[in-house]
Design a protein around this motif. Sequence first.
Motif, PDB file in Angstrom:
ATOM      1  N   GLU A 281       0.857  -1.189   0.000  1.00 51.08           N
ATOM      2  CA  GLU A 281       0.000   0.000   0.000  1.00 51.08           C
ATOM      3  C   GLU A 281       0.887   1.230   0.000  1.00 51.08           C
ATOM      4  O   GLU A 281       1.810   1.339   0.803  1.00 51.08           O
ATOM      5  CB  GLU A 281      -0.910   0.015   1.228  1.00 51.08           C
TER       6      GLU A 281
ATOM      7  N   THR B 120       0.884   5.602  -0.756  1.00 51.48           N
ATOM      8  CA  THR B 120       0.127   6.840  -0.958  1.00 51.48           C
ATOM      9  C   THR B 120       1.031   7.857  -1.634  1.00 51.48           C
ATOM     10  O   THR B 120       2.159   8.093  -1.185  1.00 51.48           O
ATOM     11  CB  THR B 120      -0.378   7.388   0.390  1.00 51.48           C
TER      12      THR B 120
ATOM     13  N   THR C 124      -2.064  -1.657  -3.662  1.00 52.54           N
ATOM     14  CA  THR C 124      -2.964  -0.509  -3.747  1.00 52.54           C
ATOM     15  C   THR C 124      -2.140   0.774  -3.798  1.00 52.54           C
ATOM     16  O   THR C 124      -1.209   0.943  -3.009  1.00 52.54           O
ATOM     17  CB  THR C 124      -3.899  -0.447  -2.524  1.00 52.54           C
TER      18      THR C 124
ATOM     19  N   THR D 287      -2.806   4.755  -3.474  1.00 49.21           N
ATOM     20  CA  THR D 287      -3.751   5.824  -3.160  1.00 49.21           C
ATOM     21  C   THR D 287      -3.160   7.129  -3.646  1.00 49.21           C
ATOM     22  O   THR D 287      -2.057   7.513  -3.248  1.00 49.21           O
ATOM     23  CB  THR D 287      -4.017   5.879  -1.646  1.00 49.21           C
ATOM     24  N   VAL D 288      -3.903   7.778  -4.538  1.00 51.51           N
ATOM     25  CA  VAL D 288      -3.432   9.042  -5.126  1.00 51.51           C
ATOM     26  C   VAL D 288      -4.224  10.175  -4.493  1.00 51.51           C
ATOM     27  O   VAL D 288      -5.462  10.187  -4.571  1.00 51.51           O
ATOM     28  CB  VAL D 288      -3.616   9.032  -6.656  1.00 51.51           C
ATOM     29  N   GLN D 289      -3.527  11.093  -3.866  1.00 54.37           N
ATOM     30  CA  GLN D 289      -4.196  12.194  -3.160  1.00 54.37           C
ATOM     31  C   GLN D 289      -4.270  13.439  -4.016  1.00 54.37           C
ATOM     32  O   GLN D 289      -3.415  13.667  -4.853  1.00 54.37           O
ATOM     33  CB  GLN D 289      -3.453  12.514  -1.863  1.00 54.37           C
TER      34      GLN D 289
ATOM     35  N   ARG E 169      -6.373  -0.183  -7.187  1.00 51.37           N
ATOM     36  CA  ARG E 169      -5.921  -1.508  -6.775  1.00 51.37           C
ATOM     37  C   ARG E 169      -5.366  -2.231  -7.995  1.00 51.37           C
ATOM     38  O   ARG E 169      -5.822  -2.013  -9.121  1.00 51.37           O
ATOM     39  CB  ARG E 169      -7.080  -2.290  -6.160  1.00 51.37           C
TER      40      ARG E 169
ATOM     41  N   PRO F 145      -6.651  11.674  -8.786  1.00 52.45           N
ATOM     42  CA  PRO F 145      -6.760  11.183  -7.404  1.00 52.45           C
ATOM     43  C   PRO F 145      -7.721  10.004  -7.302  1.00 52.45           C
ATOM     44  O   PRO F 145      -8.684   9.899  -8.079  1.00 52.45           O
ATOM     45  CB  PRO F 145      -7.305  12.393  -6.632  1.00 52.45           C
ATOM     46  N   GLY F 146      -7.453   9.135  -6.361  1.00 54.08           N
ATOM     47  CA  GLY F 146      -8.326   7.979  -6.150  1.00 54.08           C
ATOM     48  C   GLY F 146      -7.533   6.820  -5.591  1.00 54.08           C
ATOM     49  O   GLY F 146      -6.338   6.936  -5.329  1.00 54.08           O
ATOM     50  N   THR F 147      -8.224   5.713  -5.440  1.00 57.45           N
ATOM     51  CA  THR F 147      -7.596   4.492  -4.944  1.00 57.45           C
ATOM     52  C   THR F 147      -7.524   3.502  -6.088  1.00 57.45           C
ATOM     53  O   THR F 147      -8.543   3.171  -6.688  1.00 57.45           O
ATOM     54  CB  THR F 147      -8.398   3.910  -3.767  1.00 57.45           C
TER      55      THR F 147
END
Length: 106
Positions: free
Chosen positions: A38, A40, A102, A104-106, A90, A86-88
């Motif tokens: 995971e 970010t 995964t 995670t794009v902020q 997988r 942005p989003g998650t």
Amino acid sequence: ATSTRRAHPTTTTAQPTGDAKPADATVEVNTMKFAPAELTIKAGDTVTWHFKDKAPHTVQGIGDKAMGLNSPIIDKGDWSYTFTVPGTFRYLCSLHPEMRGTITVQ
Ligand SMILES: [Cu+2]
């Protein structure tokens, strides 16, 4: 006793020149795992997967949102993807679907 003193050789770190965008984050692909599983990052960041396992692997996005996240089968080497939205996201290895990660794009 005679001692010969020598200055330590100075080492310089060569900085690569050119337009290649350096990876903002790296995922190691080894021992049948994505590490970190995971991660970010920020929108616009590039993730480089570093394939170094004995077995070949892929990075394949899961679901419509992750379309485009789709590497070829890679035995050894790097594959990069720039996340602009942005989003998650997988993903899995299409050869070993138990390998999952995964982003995670902020
Ligand atoms: Cu695999």
